[in-house]
Structure formats: structure tokens, C-alpha cells
Design an enzyme around this catalytic site. Structure first.
Site, PDB file in Angstrom:
ATOM      1  N   CYS A  84      27.008 -13.167  -7.482  1.00  0.00           N
ATOM      2  CA  CYS A  84      26.478 -13.944  -8.609  1.00  0.00           C
ATOM      3  C   CYS A  84      25.037 -13.601  -8.934  1.00  0.00           C
ATOM      4  O   CYS A  84      24.584 -13.856 -10.050  1.00  0.00           O
ATOM      5  CB  CYS A  84      26.635 -15.439  -8.339  1.00  0.00           C
ATOM      6  SG  CYS A  84      25.615 -16.051  -6.976  1.00  0.00           S
ATOM      7  N   ARG A 126      21.011 -28.074 -14.252  1.00  0.00           N
ATOM      8  CA  ARG A 126      20.997 -27.511 -12.895  1.00  0.00           C
ATOM      9  C   ARG A 126      20.196 -28.456 -12.017  1.00  0.00           C
ATOM     10  O   ARG A 126      19.004 -28.662 -12.253  1.00  0.00           O
ATOM     11  CB  ARG A 126      20.356 -26.115 -12.905  1.00  0.00           C
ATOM     12  CG  ARG A 126      20.011 -25.606 -11.522  1.00  0.00           C
ATOM     13  CD  ARG A 126      19.590 -24.158 -11.511  1.00  0.00           C
ATOM     14  NE  ARG A 126      20.735 -23.297 -11.743  1.00  0.00           N
ATOM     15  CZ  ARG A 126      20.746 -21.980 -11.501  1.00  0.00           C
ATOM     16  NH1 ARG A 126      19.668 -21.372 -11.044  1.00  0.00           N
ATOM     17  NH2 ARG A 126      21.825 -21.262 -11.734  1.00  0.00           N
ATOM     18  N   ARG A 162      28.221 -14.213 -18.099  1.00  0.00           N
ATOM     19  CA  ARG A 162      27.777 -15.605 -18.149  1.00  0.00           C
ATOM     20  C   ARG A 162      27.658 -16.057 -19.612  1.00  0.00           C
ATOM     21  O   ARG A 162      28.037 -17.170 -19.952  1.00  0.00           O
ATOM     22  CB  ARG A 162      26.413 -15.760 -17.447  1.00  0.00           C
ATOM     23  CG  ARG A 162      26.433 -15.551 -15.932  1.00  0.00           C
ATOM     24  CD  ARG A 162      27.157 -16.650 -15.208  1.00  0.00           C
ATOM     25  NE  ARG A 162      26.557 -17.961 -15.443  1.00  0.00           N
ATOM     26  CZ  ARG A 162      25.509 -18.464 -14.785  1.00  0.00           C
ATOM     27  NH1 ARG A 162      24.952 -17.772 -13.812  1.00  0.00           N
ATOM     28  NH2 ARG A 162      25.052 -19.684 -15.061  1.00  0.00           N
ATOM     29  N   HIS A 183      29.079 -24.255  -8.487  1.00  0.00           N
ATOM     30  CA  HIS A 183      28.466 -23.442  -9.559  1.00  0.00           C
ATOM     31  C   HIS A 183      29.610 -22.951 -10.463  1.00  0.00           C
ATOM     32  O   HIS A 183      29.908 -21.763 -10.520  1.00  0.00           O
ATOM     33  CB  HIS A 183      27.693 -22.274  -8.943  1.00  0.00           C
ATOM     34  CG  HIS A 183      26.749 -21.593  -9.879  1.00  0.00           C
ATOM     35  ND1 HIS A 183      26.541 -22.002 -11.185  1.00  0.00           N
ATOM     36  CD2 HIS A 183      25.943 -20.504  -9.700  1.00  0.00           C
ATOM     37  CE1 HIS A 183      25.662 -21.211 -11.760  1.00  0.00           C
ATOM     38  NE2 HIS A 183      25.282 -20.295 -10.886  1.00  0.00           N
ATOM     39  N   GLN A 185      29.370 -20.015 -13.128  1.00  0.00           N
ATOM     40  CA  GLN A 185      29.352 -18.677 -12.547  1.00  0.00           C
ATOM     41  C   GLN A 185      30.777 -18.193 -12.273  1.00  0.00           C
ATOM     42  O   GLN A 185      31.125 -17.041 -12.547  1.00  0.00           O
ATOM     43  CB  GLN A 185      28.537 -18.678 -11.254  1.00  0.00           C
ATOM     44  CG  GLN A 185      28.468 -17.331 -10.583  1.00  0.00           C
ATOM     45  CD  GLN A 185      27.688 -16.312 -11.384  1.00  0.00           C
ATOM     46  OE1 GLN A 185      26.542 -16.541 -11.728  1.00  0.00           O
ATOM     47  NE2 GLN A 185      28.301 -15.175 -11.707  1.00  0.00           N
ATOM     48  N   ASP A 215      27.464 -13.879  -1.381  1.00  0.00           N
ATOM     49  CA  ASP A 215      26.353 -14.584  -2.026  1.00  0.00           C
ATOM     50  C   ASP A 215      25.228 -14.648  -1.000  1.00  0.00           C
ATOM     51  O   ASP A 215      25.444 -14.356   0.189  1.00  0.00           O
ATOM     52  CB  ASP A 215      26.816 -16.001  -2.446  1.00  0.00           C
ATOM     53  CG  ASP A 215      25.727 -16.792  -3.171  1.00  0.00           C
ATOM     54  OD1 ASP A 215      24.791 -16.168  -3.726  1.00  0.00           O
ATOM     55  OD2 ASP A 215      25.807 -18.033  -3.185  1.00  0.00           O
TER      56      ASP A 215
HETATM   57  N1   CP Z   1      23.709 -16.544 -10.825  1.00  0.00           N
HETATM   58  C1   CP Z   1      22.807 -17.439 -11.286  1.00  0.00           C
HETATM   59  O1   CP Z   1      23.095 -18.596 -11.546  1.00  0.00           O
HETATM   60  O2   CP Z   1      21.556 -16.915 -11.461  1.00  0.00           O
HETATM   61  P1   CP Z   1      20.231 -17.709 -11.811  1.00  0.00           P
HETATM   62  O3   CP Z   1      19.893 -18.574 -10.615  1.00  0.00           O
HETATM   63  O4   CP Z   1      19.207 -16.656 -12.055  1.00  0.00           O
HETATM   64  O5   CP Z   1      20.481 -18.557 -13.014  1.00  0.00           O
HETATM   65  N1  NVA Z   2      24.143 -20.079  -3.657  1.00  0.00           N
HETATM   66  C1  NVA Z   2      23.031 -19.710  -4.501  1.00  0.00           C
HETATM   67  C2  NVA Z   2      23.525 -19.349  -5.877  1.00  0.00           C
HETATM   68  C3  NVA Z   2      22.432 -18.887  -6.815  1.00  0.00           C
HETATM   69  C4  NVA Z   2      22.937 -18.597  -8.190  1.00  0.00           C
HETATM   70  C5  NVA Z   2      22.023 -20.852  -4.571  1.00  0.00           C
HETATM   71  O1  NVA Z   2      22.432 -22.001  -4.703  1.00  0.00           O
HETATM   72  O2  NVA Z   2      20.826 -20.571  -4.478  1.00  0.00           O
END
Ligand code: CP
Ligand code: NVA
Length: 310
Positions: free
Chosen positions: A263, A100, A291, A127, A130, A223
Site C-alpha cells: 500500500c 483518517r 486509489r 483501510h 486501499q 505492509d
Molecule cells: N497507502 C496510503 O494510504 O498512503 P498514505 O498514508 O500516503 O495516504
Molecule cells: N499500516 C499502515 C498503512 C499506511 C497506509 C499504517 O497504518 O501506518
């Protein structure tokens, strides 16, 4: 070497195969053990996480392996050591790399120099893990994906919106995106999604009209308005997204049996009302659990491909 950096890294047929496998693994948790040994899978974070960290750790352990979690700031990566050198080191020691990070070009560079599969567990642009979990959730609640209509309301320029564009087009789901001016998808990603949609027989619309997007939809999604790294823009964003909250009134325009996806993490009272996200048609807890199952299937599939290419 096959990697999963963007949703369109899987063809429609491959995406279907991964989702079939995810459904099987959800029924039979320990059916696949490609990491038995235990072999090590690396899961590295440059941004914080709840679901991603836990779901990968659980999934890797279910597959017989051991997850090595590297938290933000714990590796030499960055100013001290290049991504390309890091990719070679990790590939010599682990079976796969889950990362990430911020800039999407970072993970492309990691994949270019890695000799094990690389999985994107969120970048500023996509992402895809997800969206695989979301597709699994929709399959469980609606059976057939092809021909369904989804409405995404809110920040249509963020990583989730971009992944819905590519992932839902691949699945043959019609997608209507509604966001304010300045928060609409990147042109190149939209063009790629339209090209995929043409092949799968689905449609894509982009507008500033949440009501039009949600009317008659099978799936309603939102989101956060403020993604990780955008905290400094909070005041301006809250102003621009005024009117984009998925509340009872807006959700009421969708089909009677429509489901709600998010998500998570969610900010009740901003992008979604508590009544909707905690209501009977919200499937966000299935989505979070999925997930684990979707990512397990993805890891099994990528490790198989890697073995075949040896
Ligand atoms: N939805 C998601 O990726 O959650 P986290 O940021 O908690 O991993
Ligand atoms: N769009 C959000 C998704 C979190 C899982 C972010 O990038 O923070």
C-alpha cells in the site's frame, strides 16, 4: 444512509459494481459529475498522508466538486468539540465526509450522527479504500478475482491485514496470512471474514510460516511493520518481524506470474527488499494510482445511494 467504514460494508455484488465503475472511470475520467457545482467534500486527517490526500483531492475535483482538506490539528474536534456535534455541522455544509483517524469507534460515531456518507480513509483497524484500489489493480492484472490466492506476510494484526481479510473474502480471493505470534488478526474480524468466505467460496489460513503462505500464490503482499502510532514499539517490532521480509527468495516461491502489492509507504530492506518492490512483477505504482479511480467509483456509488434514500 450508506457509509464505507469497513470492507464488509459492501456486499460481494456491490463491491463488484464499484470495481466495474472504477474501471469505467479510469477509461473515461469525467464520465460522472455528482459533485458538479462545485459541491464540497470534506477530507479530514488526524494522521499524515501522501496518497490518500492527493487521490481524494484529485478524485473529488474529477467528479466536479471541491475538496476541503482539514489537516491534523486544524479542527476543534477532540477535547474542544464532540464527534457527534462535528458530524452534524459537517453534514449541514458538505456532501460527504472522508476521515483518517485512530480509534475505529470514532468513525463509527461520526457515521452514526452524519446525514451524508462517511468514508474511512484509514483507522487503526481498517483501510478499506486501499483494499478497493488493490482489488482494482488485481482485476487489471489478473482479470477474474474469484479463485485467486493471495499471501500477506508481516504484521497480520494491522489495519491492512484486517481489510484484506474482509475485502478479499468479499471478492472470493483465497487469503493466506503469515505473521509472528502476537501479530495475528483480531478474532472477531477473522470470524467475520470466514463467514463471508463461506458465502463466496474462498478460503482463509493464518500461520507463522511465510514460506508456506507464499508458495504457489498469485499475489504477494506486505505492509510496514510499524504502522502510524506504533513508533514507540519500533525496537521490539524489528526483532519480532525478523524473517518476514519479502525478498527475492521468498517471492520466488510464488507463481511465476505472481504480482507484488504494497500500500506504501514502503521501507526497503525491512518488510520488502528493493529487488522485489522495484522489480518487474511489482505493481505498486498502478496500485497507488488506482486509489484515485477506486475512490471515485466509491464516492459516485455512495452519493447515488444517498440520493435514492432521500
Ligand atoms: N497507502 C496510503 O494510504 O498512503 P498514505 O498514508 O500516503 O495516504
Ligand atoms: N499500516 C499502515 C498503512 C499506511 C497506509 C499504517 O497504518 O501506518
Amino acid at each position: 444512509m450508506r457509509h464505507f467504514l469497513r470492507d464488509d460494508d459492501l456486499t460481494p455484488k456491490e463491491q463488484h459494481e464499484v470495481l466495474d465503475l472504477a474501471l469505467r472511470l479510469k477509461q473515461d475520467r469525467f464520465a460522472e459529475r455528482p459533485l458538479a457545482g462545485p459541491k464540497t467534500a470534506l477530507v479530514m486527517f488526524d494522521k499524515t498522508s501522501t496518497r490518500t490526500r492527493v487521490s481524494f483531492a484529485v478524485g473529488i475535483s474529477d467528479l466536479g466538486g471541491s475538496a476541503l482538506i482539514v489537516n491534523p490539528g486544524e479542527a476543534q474536534l477532540g477535547e474542544k468539540e464532540s464527534i457527534s456535534d462535528t458530524a452534524i455541522i459537517f453534514s449541514r455544509m458538505t456532501e460527504l465526509i472522508v476521515w483518517r483517524t485512530g480509534a475505529h469507534k470514532n468513525i463509527e460515531l461520526m457515521a452514526k450522527h452524519a446525514s451524508v456518507p462517511v468514508i474511512n480513509s484509514l483507522t487503526d483497524d481498517f483501510h478499506p479504500c486501499q483494499v478497493l484500489a488493490d482489488l482494482l489493480t488485481v482485476r487489471e492484472h489478473k482479470d477474474e478475482l474469484q479463485g485467486l490466492t493471495a499471501a500477506y506476510v508481516g504484521d497480520a494484526a494491522n489495519n491492512m491485514a484486517h481489510s484484506y481479510l474482509l475485502g478479499f473474502a468479499t471478492a472470493g480471493i483465497n487469503l493466506r496470512l503469515a505473521g509472528p505470534e502476537g501479530y495475528l488478526p483480531r478474532e472477531d474480524i477473522l470470524a467475520k471474514a470466514e463467514q463471508i468466505a463461506e458465502q463466496t467460496g474462498s478460503t482463509i489460513t493464518v500461520s507463522n510460516d511465510p514460506r508456506e503462505a507464499v508458495t504457489g500464490a498469485d499475489i504477494v503482499i506486505t505492509d510496514t511493520w510499524i504502522s502510524m502510532g506504533q513508533e514507540a514499539e519500533e525496537a521490539a517490532r524489528l526483532q519480532h518481524f525478523n524473517g518476514y521480509c519479502v525478498d527475492e527468495e521468498l517471492f520466488g516461491l510464488a507463481k511465476d506470474d505472481a504480482i507484488f502489492l504494497h500500500c506504501l509507504p514502503a521501507y526497503r530492506g525491512f518488510e520488502v527488499s528493493a529487488e522485489v518492490i522495484d522489480g518487474p512483477r511489482s505493481v505498486v505504482w498502478d496500485e497507488a494510482e488506482n486509489r484515485v479511480h477506486a475512490q471515485k467509483a466509491l464516492m459516485v456509488w455512495l452519493l447515488r445511494q444517498a440520493k435514492q434514500s432521500e
